[in-house]
Design a protein around this motif. Structure first.
Motif, mmCIF file in Angstrom:
data_model
loop_
_atom_site.group_PDB
_atom_site.id
_atom_site.type_symbol
_atom_site.label_atom_id
_atom_site.label_comp_id
_atom_site.label_asym_id
_atom_site.label_seq_id
_atom_site.Cartn_x
_atom_site.Cartn_y
_atom_site.Cartn_z
ATOM 1 N N PRO B 168 -9.979 4.133 -1.634
ATOM 2 C CA PRO B 168 -9.939 3.356 -2.866
ATOM 3 C C PRO B 168 -9.663 1.879 -2.558
ATOM 4 O O PRO B 168 -9.010 1.564 -1.553
ATOM 5 C CB PRO B 168 -8.777 3.960 -3.653
ATOM 6 C CG PRO B 168 -8.465 5.239 -2.995
ATOM 7 C CD PRO B 168 -8.915 5.148 -1.583
ATOM 8 N N VAL B 169 -10.152 1.014 -3.426
ATOM 9 C CA VAL B 169 -9.977 -0.429 -3.201
ATOM 10 C C VAL B 169 -8.494 -0.790 -3.154
ATOM 11 O O VAL B 169 -8.067 -1.636 -2.353
ATOM 12 C CB VAL B 169 -10.694 -1.232 -4.321
ATOM 13 C CG1 VAL B 169 -10.491 -2.732 -4.126
ATOM 14 C CG2 VAL B 169 -12.174 -0.912 -4.311
ATOM 15 N N GLY B 170 -7.700 -0.131 -3.989
ATOM 16 C CA GLY B 170 -6.262 -0.400 -4.012
ATOM 17 C C GLY B 170 -5.615 -0.118 -2.667
ATOM 18 O O GLY B 170 -4.749 -0.878 -2.210
ATOM 19 N N THR B 171 -6.050 0.952 -2.026
ATOM 20 C CA THR B 171 -5.501 1.299 -0.707
ATOM 21 C C THR B 171 -5.890 0.244 0.322
ATOM 22 O O THR B 171 -5.072 -0.141 1.171
ATOM 23 C CB THR B 171 -6.025 2.682 -0.267
ATOM 24 O OG1 THR B 171 -5.800 3.605 -1.312
ATOM 25 C CG2 THR B 171 -5.350 3.167 0.990
ATOM 26 N N VAL B 172 -7.121 -0.229 0.218
ATOM 27 C CA VAL B 172 -7.581 -1.276 1.139
ATOM 28 C C VAL B 172 -6.740 -2.530 0.939
ATOM 29 O O VAL B 172 -6.295 -3.172 1.903
ATOM 30 C CB VAL B 172 -9.074 -1.584 0.896
ATOM 31 C CG1 VAL B 172 -9.512 -2.818 1.682
ATOM 32 C CG2 VAL B 172 -9.929 -0.386 1.315
#
Lengths: 180, 190
Positions: B168-172
């Motif tokens: 997920p973008v948030g994890t990145v």
């Protein structure tokens, strides 16, 4: 509903120091070797090249695609399948039914023939003798009486054999020696 | 050896280039050799440098890059084209690099880089900066290092990194935040 990722999305874009950014920007890059493309394409083509087994299968396909061979092939396959099916069926039957218990053939002990047989043989011999000698055959009442001496049991034969031998040895010592 | 601005074409990713890429992919699927050649020319430096930045060995990187393209071209029919081709190539590159590291336990090799020389005005300072950068990157864990390399050296957006890493973008975003924090700490010490 607030998720953990929403928290991550709120993170500010942290910025690296200028010196680090410069180091990233100036980080050297390498160039591919001049024959990079050729080597890759050769490997790709080699990977796409059909194996000998594939070629063999293709050849078989080609052969069996012909109408007559197709028919023959189908017939052969049918026969093979039928044979295999029969074999499997027989095997299944053989496995499912227990083998019938076969009795060992009875050991027939050497028995002395009955009196009746001995009598009839005796009569038969007498009649044959009379026919050969061309003498009239007359039935005698003693022919029908039980005659133990008409047939010799093995024990008697043995006994009589030894008696004969004794007689022979007494009458002719040379004969008895030759027997030994 | 040259800086990235000279070598790496900006293929990320205008609408025209996406159209061109689709056309090239269609020709590749048809087995056209010129299309393979064009795709290689378009992406080989990116793939090669990503492998080099992770393995720090020129020969190993070249081997990995070749493996990546051989694998990609062999499975070109499986690429659905929903994402950009380079994200798929980067995924394969990361997997190949991990496999290579596991197999060979590749060690750092600065000699290759120094032999080739750089394009900066002060080669000595540039070489020092490179060594310091690699030293700082080595202090990071593998997921953080990969995220930082993709962002700072390859200029990928968060969404593109998320697609490459399948995260997920948030994890990145959180990984990059943490990577930068740790990197800065090490960088300042050096």
């Amino acid at each position: 509903m607030k998720t953990k990722n929403d928290d991550y999305d709120q993170l500010p874009d942290s910025v690296l120091p200028d010196s680090a950014l410069r180091a990233f920007a100036n980080y050297p890059q390498i160039a591919a070797s001049p024959d990079f493309n050729r080597r890759v394409l050769e490997r790709v083509l080699a990977a796409r090249e059909p194996s000998r087994f594939d070629l063999f299968c293709d050849r078989l396909d080609e052969i069996f695609a012909r109408p007559l061979l197709k028919l023959l092939g189908a017939a052969t396959m049918g026969a093979v399948v039928a044979l295999i099916g029969t074999g499997v069926l027989l095997l299944a039957c053989g496995v499912s039914t227990p083998a019938t218990q076969t009795e060992a053939p009875p050991v027939v002990a050497a028995r002395e023939p009955g009196t009746l047989m001995a009598d009839s043989l005796f009569l038969h011999n007498r009649m044959a003798w009379a026919r050969d000698e061309e003498v009239p055959f007359e039935m005698q009442p003693e022919y029908f009486a039980p005659r133990e001496d008409k047939f010799q049991t093995p024990a008697r034969r043995e006994k009589s054999g030894s008696e004969m031998e004794d007689k022979r040895s007494s009458s002719c010592p040379a004969a008895s020696r030759s027997l030994v | 050896m040259t800086s990235s601005a000279v070598l790496l074409p900006n293929v990320f990713q205008s609408a025209t280039s996406r159209e061109e890429e689709r056309a090239l992919l269609a020709r590749c699927r048809a087995g056209e050799r010129a299309a393979f050649d064009a795709l290689l020319h378009r992406y080989r430096e990116r793939v090669l440098n990503l492998a080099f930045q992770l393995l720090r060995d020129r020969h190993a990187a070249e081997d990995v890059a070749q493996d990546v393209f051989v694998r990609a071209f062999s499975k070109i029919h499986e690429f659905r084209g929903e994402a950009a081709l380079f994200t798929w190539l980067y995924q394969i590159t990361l997997n190949e690099c991990r496999a290579k590291t596991r197999r060979a336990k590749t060690t750092l090799n600065f000699d290759d880089c120094e032999d080739e020389g750089g394009t900066g005005s002060t080669p000595e300072a540039e070489a020092m900066g490179k060594i310091a950068l690699e030293g700082a990157l080595d202090q990071l864990s593998e997921p953080l290092r990969v995220a930082l390399v993709l962002r700072e050296l390859h200029g990928l957006s968060y969404e593109e990194i998320a697609r490459v890493l399948k995260l997920p973008v948030g994890t990145v975003r959180s990984r990059l935040h943490e990577a930068r924090r740790q990197f800065q700490k090490v960088w300042e010490l050096e």
